[in-house]
Design an enzyme around this catalytic site. Sequence first.
Site, PDB file in Angstrom:
ATOM      1  N   GLY A 109       8.407   6.787  -3.165  1.00 34.55           N
ATOM      2  CA  GLY A 109       9.129   6.649  -1.914  1.00 34.55           C
ATOM      3  C   GLY A 109       9.352   5.229  -1.459  1.00 34.55           C
ATOM      4  N   ILE A 110       9.154   4.982  -0.179  1.00 31.12           N
ATOM      5  CA  ILE A 110       9.405   3.674   0.419  1.00 31.12           C
ATOM      6  C   ILE A 110       8.517   2.608  -0.204  1.00 31.12           C
ATOM      7  CG2 ILE A 110       9.166   2.340   2.555  1.00 31.12           C
ATOM      8  CD1 ILE A 110      10.099   4.872   4.058  1.00 31.12           C
TER       9      ILE A 110
ATOM     10  N   THR B 107       0.848  -1.192   0.000  1.00 34.76           N
ATOM     11  CA  THR B 107       0.000   0.000   0.000  1.00 34.76           C
ATOM     12  C   THR B 107       0.884   1.244   0.000  1.00 34.76           C
ATOM     13  OG1 THR B 107      -0.176   0.122   2.420  1.00 34.76           O
ATOM     14  CG2 THR B 107      -1.817  -1.229   1.251  1.00 34.76           C
ATOM     15  N   GLY B 108       0.331   2.334  -0.504  1.00 39.11           N
ATOM     16  CA  GLY B 108       1.114   3.568  -0.581  1.00 39.11           C
ATOM     17  C   GLY B 108       2.328   3.390  -1.466  1.00 39.11           C
TER      18      GLY B 108
ATOM     19  N   SER C 262       7.442   3.975  12.638  1.00 43.56           N
ATOM     20  CA  SER C 262       8.412   5.066  12.527  1.00 43.56           C
ATOM     21  C   SER C 262       9.181   5.156  13.829  1.00 43.56           C
ATOM     22  CB  SER C 262       7.696   6.393  12.268  1.00 43.56           C
ATOM     23  OG  SER C 262       8.601   7.495  12.393  1.00 43.56           O
TER      24      SER C 262
ATOM     25  N   TYR D 195       1.171  12.468  14.891  1.00 42.66           N
ATOM     26  CA  TYR D 195       1.787  11.490  13.988  1.00 42.66           C
ATOM     27  C   TYR D 195       2.506  10.408  14.777  1.00 42.66           C
ATOM     28  CZ  TYR D 195       5.174   9.508  10.718  1.00 42.66           C
ATOM     29  OH  TYR D 195       5.958   8.648   9.983  1.00 42.66           O
TER      30      TYR D 195
END
Length: 248
Positions: free
Chosen positions: A17-18, A12-13, A137, A150
């Site tokens: 980027g990552i 997903t996403g 994170s 966040y």
Amino acid sequence: MGTLEGKTAVVTGASSGIGLAAAQRLADEGAHVFITGRKKPALDAAAASLGSAATAVVGDIARAADLDQLYDAVRARGRGLDVLFANAGLAVLGPLAQATEADYEQNFDVNVRGTWLTVQKAAPLLNDGASVIVNSSIRADDGWENFGLYSASKAAVRSLARTWANELKDRGIRVNTVSPGAIDTPAVDKVVDPEVASAFKAELVKGVPIGRLGRPEEVAAAVAFLASADSSFIYGANLDIDGGEHQV
């Protein structure tokens, strides 16, 4: 032959980027990768870069119907699901005095609710012995100013992953998290104003013992390791990918 030859993966996403780096690495290891993201042009470009090893399904992880569409596509392939990288997320920053209810809802609706739905809806499709990797994170473990909402959302998904590891262990499904540190991705430019992005990155580097920002490909390598049988005795763990920021 790669470590994931013949496997099916979801990232997903994955438009940039990552997520895109992870999708590329999983494909390089032999997996067919279903990728999803909210913006069709960016997702189509990502799929084009991955070639025939990828299937793109546009969607937002915060919308249950979009996830149903994603997993319907996986189900139609008829091979179940071997690897899930629940990567999609966002960061809406602000200090306690200025953060709004909308800020709270954005962080938790996508990062927590969306990740929870991503894994919950994937569970029936997961093959025995599958690997689930959740993107947390290192900010979940510190108190950086402005990052409160966040950071809390990322701490929540780290906690959920521990529980999921227990709940899915009887099927041999491993659930682990990766916690990137300061990684040089397009997301950085979305978190801060473009005119201060370079200065913000320079400040990030000061806190990294290795002396540079990480690369998305370095996170992708860790994801590929956790996705493979090489990590078969790693359950419910968290892997910091942070250049030593939280280590030394």
